[in-house]
Design an enzyme around this catalytic site. Structure first.
Site, PDB file in Angstrom:
ATOM      1  N   LYS A 283     -14.879 -19.721   6.207  1.00 11.08           N
ATOM      2  CA  LYS A 283     -14.123 -20.969   6.116  1.00 11.08           C
ATOM      3  C   LYS A 283     -15.056 -22.169   5.981  1.00 11.08           C
ATOM      4  O   LYS A 283     -14.765 -23.113   5.234  1.00 11.08           O
ATOM      5  CB  LYS A 283     -13.236 -21.116   7.346  1.00 11.08           C
ATOM      6  CG  LYS A 283     -12.161 -20.036   7.454  1.00 11.08           C
ATOM      7  CD  LYS A 283     -11.461 -20.086   8.795  1.00 11.08           C
ATOM      8  CE  LYS A 283     -10.401 -19.001   8.917  1.00 11.08           C
ATOM      9  NZ  LYS A 283      -9.769 -18.966  10.258  1.00 11.08           N
TER      10      LYS A 283
ATOM     11  N   ILE B 216      -2.636 -25.974   9.025  1.00  8.22           N
ATOM     12  CA  ILE B 216      -3.183 -27.334   9.023  1.00  8.22           C
ATOM     13  C   ILE B 216      -3.485 -27.765   7.589  1.00  8.22           C
ATOM     14  O   ILE B 216      -4.267 -27.115   6.897  1.00  8.22           O
ATOM     15  CB  ILE B 216      -4.474 -27.416   9.861  1.00  8.22           C
ATOM     16  CG1 ILE B 216      -4.220 -26.919  11.280  1.00  8.22           C
ATOM     17  CG2 ILE B 216      -5.001 -28.840   9.883  1.00  8.22           C
ATOM     18  CD1 ILE B 216      -5.477 -26.810  12.116  1.00  8.22           C
TER      19      ILE B 216
ATOM     20  N   GLU C 100      -7.978  -8.734  16.857  1.00  6.14           N
ATOM     21  CA  GLU C 100      -7.742  -7.455  16.195  1.00  6.14           C
ATOM     22  C   GLU C 100      -8.339  -6.317  17.027  1.00  6.14           C
ATOM     23  O   GLU C 100      -9.156  -6.549  17.928  1.00  6.14           O
ATOM     24  CB  GLU C 100      -8.387  -7.458  14.812  1.00  6.14           C
ATOM     25  CG  GLU C 100      -7.892  -8.555  13.890  1.00  6.14           C
ATOM     26  CD  GLU C 100      -6.489  -8.296  13.365  1.00  6.14           C
ATOM     27  OE1 GLU C 100      -6.008  -7.151  13.487  1.00  6.14           O
ATOM     28  OE2 GLU C 100      -5.878  -9.244  12.841  1.00  6.14           O
TER      29      GLU C 100
ATOM     30  N   GLY D 247      -5.020 -22.039   8.758  1.00  5.52           N
ATOM     31  CA  GLY D 247      -3.594 -21.746   8.823  1.00  5.52           C
ATOM     32  C   GLY D 247      -2.706 -22.838   8.272  1.00  5.52           C
ATOM     33  O   GLY D 247      -2.811 -23.240   7.113  1.00  5.52           O
TER      34      GLY D 247
ATOM     35  N   ASP E 212     -15.609 -14.861  10.230  1.00  5.31           N
ATOM     36  CA  ASP E 212     -14.402 -15.548   9.764  1.00  5.31           C
ATOM     37  C   ASP E 212     -14.647 -17.048   9.653  1.00  5.31           C
ATOM     38  O   ASP E 212     -14.345 -17.664   8.625  1.00  5.31           O
ATOM     39  CB  ASP E 212     -13.257 -15.250  10.737  1.00  5.31           C
ATOM     40  CG  ASP E 212     -11.992 -16.022  10.420  1.00  5.31           C
ATOM     41  OD1 ASP E 212     -11.231 -15.575   9.564  1.00  5.31           O
ATOM     42  OD2 ASP E 212     -11.789 -17.091  11.032  1.00  5.31           O
TER      43      ASP E 212
ATOM     44  N   ARG F 238       0.824  -1.219   0.000  1.00  2.00           N
ATOM     45  CA  ARG F 238       0.000   0.000   0.000  1.00  2.00           C
ATOM     46  C   ARG F 238       0.852   1.260   0.000  1.00  2.00           C
ATOM     47  O   ARG F 238       0.470   2.272  -0.562  1.00  2.00           O
ATOM     48  CB  ARG F 238      -0.923  -0.011   1.221  1.00  2.00           C
ATOM     49  CG  ARG F 238      -2.052  -1.024   1.117  1.00  2.00           C
ATOM     50  CD  ARG F 238      -2.885  -1.042   2.366  1.00  2.00           C
ATOM     51  NE  ARG F 238      -3.968  -1.999   2.264  1.00  2.00           N
ATOM     52  CZ  ARG F 238      -4.692  -2.434   3.292  1.00  2.00           C
ATOM     53  NH1 ARG F 238      -4.419  -1.996   4.509  1.00  2.00           N
ATOM     54  NH2 ARG F 238      -5.658  -3.313   3.110  1.00  2.00           N
ATOM     55  N   ARG F 239       1.986   1.187   0.672  1.00  2.00           N
ATOM     56  CA  ARG F 239       2.849   2.372   0.707  1.00  2.00           C
ATOM     57  C   ARG F 239       4.314   1.949   0.749  1.00  2.00           C
ATOM     58  O   ARG F 239       4.661   0.915   1.324  1.00  2.00           O
ATOM     59  CB  ARG F 239       2.521   3.263   1.905  1.00  2.00           C
ATOM     60  CG  ARG F 239       2.706   2.588   3.246  1.00  2.00           C
ATOM     61  CD  ARG F 239       2.261   3.497   4.396  1.00  2.00           C
ATOM     62  NE  ARG F 239       2.507   2.889   5.691  1.00  2.00           N
ATOM     63  CZ  ARG F 239       1.699   2.036   6.281  1.00  2.00           C
ATOM     64  NH1 ARG F 239       0.568   1.674   5.684  1.00  2.00           N
ATOM     65  NH2 ARG F 239       1.990   1.544   7.470  1.00  2.00           N
TER      66      ARG F 239
ATOM     67  N   VAL G 141      -7.962 -21.561   5.011  1.00  2.00           N
ATOM     68  CA  VAL G 141      -8.687 -22.255   6.077  1.00  2.00           C
ATOM     69  C   VAL G 141      -7.694 -22.927   7.016  1.00  2.00           C
ATOM     70  O   VAL G 141      -6.867 -23.726   6.589  1.00  2.00           O
ATOM     71  CB  VAL G 141      -9.635 -23.332   5.504  1.00  2.00           C
ATOM     72  CG1 VAL G 141     -10.412 -24.014   6.628  1.00  2.00           C
ATOM     73  CG2 VAL G 141     -10.597 -22.721   4.493  1.00  2.00           C
TER      74      VAL G 141
ATOM     75  N   GLU H  39      -4.842 -23.291   0.260  1.00  2.00           N
ATOM     76  CA  GLU H  39      -4.709 -24.002   1.540  1.00  2.00           C
ATOM     77  C   GLU H  39      -4.667 -23.033   2.708  1.00  2.00           C
ATOM     78  O   GLU H  39      -5.195 -23.319   3.792  1.00  2.00           O
ATOM     79  CB  GLU H  39      -3.443 -24.860   1.527  1.00  2.00           C
ATOM     80  CG  GLU H  39      -3.278 -25.755   2.744  1.00  2.00           C
ATOM     81  CD  GLU H  39      -4.322 -26.851   2.801  1.00  2.00           C
ATOM     82  OE1 GLU H  39      -5.162 -26.810   3.737  1.00  2.00           O
ATOM     83  OE2 GLU H  39      -4.317 -27.740   1.941  1.00  2.00           O
TER      84      GLU H  39
END
Length: 430
Positions: free
Chosen positions: A207, A138, A192, A136, A203, A48-49, A134, A131
């Site tokens: 998934k 795994i 977050e 991470g 989220d 982005r920057r 969903v 992959e």
């Protein structure tokens, strides 16, 4: 291998995952080349920057013009890690149009627009691998769409969001309330600054849509997934679960209906017995059960997020698609031949834990029991406590449909002796 030209990779996004991908591509360059059969070269990084220190990434590779980067005719693979719907959707379709394969971790885009992305990739004979979208690190997507391609998957159930699992684990083990557990998750970097996508189940629902589509060979979109978050879970709910020998987890459940003619996909908190393997999944870890006709029960467990774990999944996909580039082929695309309808959650059958605030006087239990009987919801156990004219009534049902339970709760709210419905929670995994 030394005579083959390097395969060129464009990286879109250089946050915690993107920077780790770039680092590992450099640190493991020799091993990646040996595994692929040709060197891989980072040809550009879109951000982005500029003007930000990015260790290990030469300044001349950094650009803010992602569109120009994916339009380069020499790019073999685009790794997209910027997330969101736009400009990611446009960038990926542009990459396909220019002959590049794509590796992405963008669960929101795949859950919303997966079919059109697959179609765009198929039209150019290139790959779309995801992959990292969903669970991470795994390995889950590839086993579902490749290893179990010859089997019939009947059910996928699991914990797909590390933030909510951390919060619920803290509430369970320490007795903390939701707000206190969320504050700790934020301080430790698990949540977050705006945790809505996690705690409201968005989220996990994205998934779940991806997994259901792969598992059942049908198109499941984000809006098809019934969703409920964890923001209403209280310390009292956790204590009630403990009294039943259970704990509370945010579960994603995708399954075929009993007649096999449709599928359901849902994300919601549920009580599960402490004897169930998912009950022991602690902290920010993820775990998924897959139930298949021939393979039986399979469990996948590991870190579901984080820069290095997610980068591991990205690099696994990168190796696969680079091998396909060298061989002149592509891997499996979308499989939606079954075209099963996604049924509403009303027909889902499970047990329920309902907590009611009622008047502490004679006849209340009889009135409540009559409402359950009227809607064909059988009561398993009842626990009542009363003091100073107020009482709580906890009812655990036998198996019933969501629709029957919803009608029961609506009727209970109309009873003069019921002051309020404090909580409703499904009981799963028995």
């Amino acid at each position: 291998m030394s005579e083959r030209r390097p395969l060129k990779v464009a990286l879109l996004g250089c946050g915690s995952v993107g920077s780790e991908v770039a680092r590992l591509m450099t640190a493991n360059a020799a091993d990646l080349a040996a595994r692929i059969g040709a060197p891989v070269e980072l040809a550009g990084v879109a951000v982005r920057r500029t003007g930000v220190d990015r260790p290990g990434i030469p300044d001349e590779l950094v650009t803010t013009d992602a569109t120009a980067l994916v339009k380069r005719g020499d790019i073999d693979v685009v790794i997209e890690l910027i997330g969101g719907l736009e400009p990611a959707r446009t960038l990926l379709t542009t990459a396909f149009a220019h002959g590049a394969s794509v590796v992405t971790g963008n669960k929101a885009l795949l859950a919303e627009d997966g079919p059109s992305l697959h179609a765009a990739a198929d039209s150019r004979g290139v790959d779309l691998y995801y992959e990292a979208a969903v669970a991470g690190a795994i390995p889950l997507v590839r086993p579902l769409r490749e290893s179990l391609a010859g089997d019939r998957v009947d059910r996928v159930i699991g914990i797909l969001n590390g933030t909510t699992n951390f919060i619920l684990d803290r509430m369970d083990t320490s007795g903390a309330g939701y707000a206190e557990a969320l504050e700790e998750a934020t301080a430790l970097g698990y949540a977050e600054a705006d945790p809505t996508a996690d705690v409201e189940g968005y989220d996990a629902a994205a998934k779940a849509a991806i997994l259901a589509g792969i598992a059942f060979h049908t198109r499941v979109r984000f809006d098809d997934v019934h969703r409920q978050g964890i923001t209403e879970i209280t310390a009292a709910d956790m204590a009630a679960a403990a009294r039943m020998g259970c704990t509370v987890k945010l579960l994603a459940i995708c399954e075929r209906t009993p007649d096999g003619r449709s599928v359901t996909a849902r994300v919601h908190p549920a009580m599960i017995p402490l004897t169930h393997p998912l009950a022991s999944v602690r902290e920010a870890y993820n775990a998924v059960f897959v139930e298949a006709a021939a393979a039986g029960q399979l469990m996948f467990y590991g870190p579901g997020a984080g820069g290095a774990p997610t980068a591991s999944a990205v690099l696994g996909d990168l190796v696969a698609v680079c091998r396909h580039r060298l061989s002149g082929g592509s891997g499996p695309g979308e499989s939606a031949y079954a075209q099963l309808p996604v049924a509403p959650p009303g027909g889902v059958v499970t047990r329920y834990h309902i907590s009611l605030d009622v008047a502490d006087r004679a006849g209340v239990l009889a009135h409540v029991a009559a409402v359950f009987a009227e809607h064909d919801v059988s009561i398993d156990t009842v626990r009542q406590q009363g003091k100073d004219g107020e009482a709580s009534l906890v009812v655990v049902t036998h198996r019933a449909t969501d629709a029957a339970l919803a009608a029961t709760v609506e009727a209970l709210r109309r009873l003069e002796t019921v002051r309020g419905v404090a909580s409703i929670m499904r009981v799963e995994g028995e």
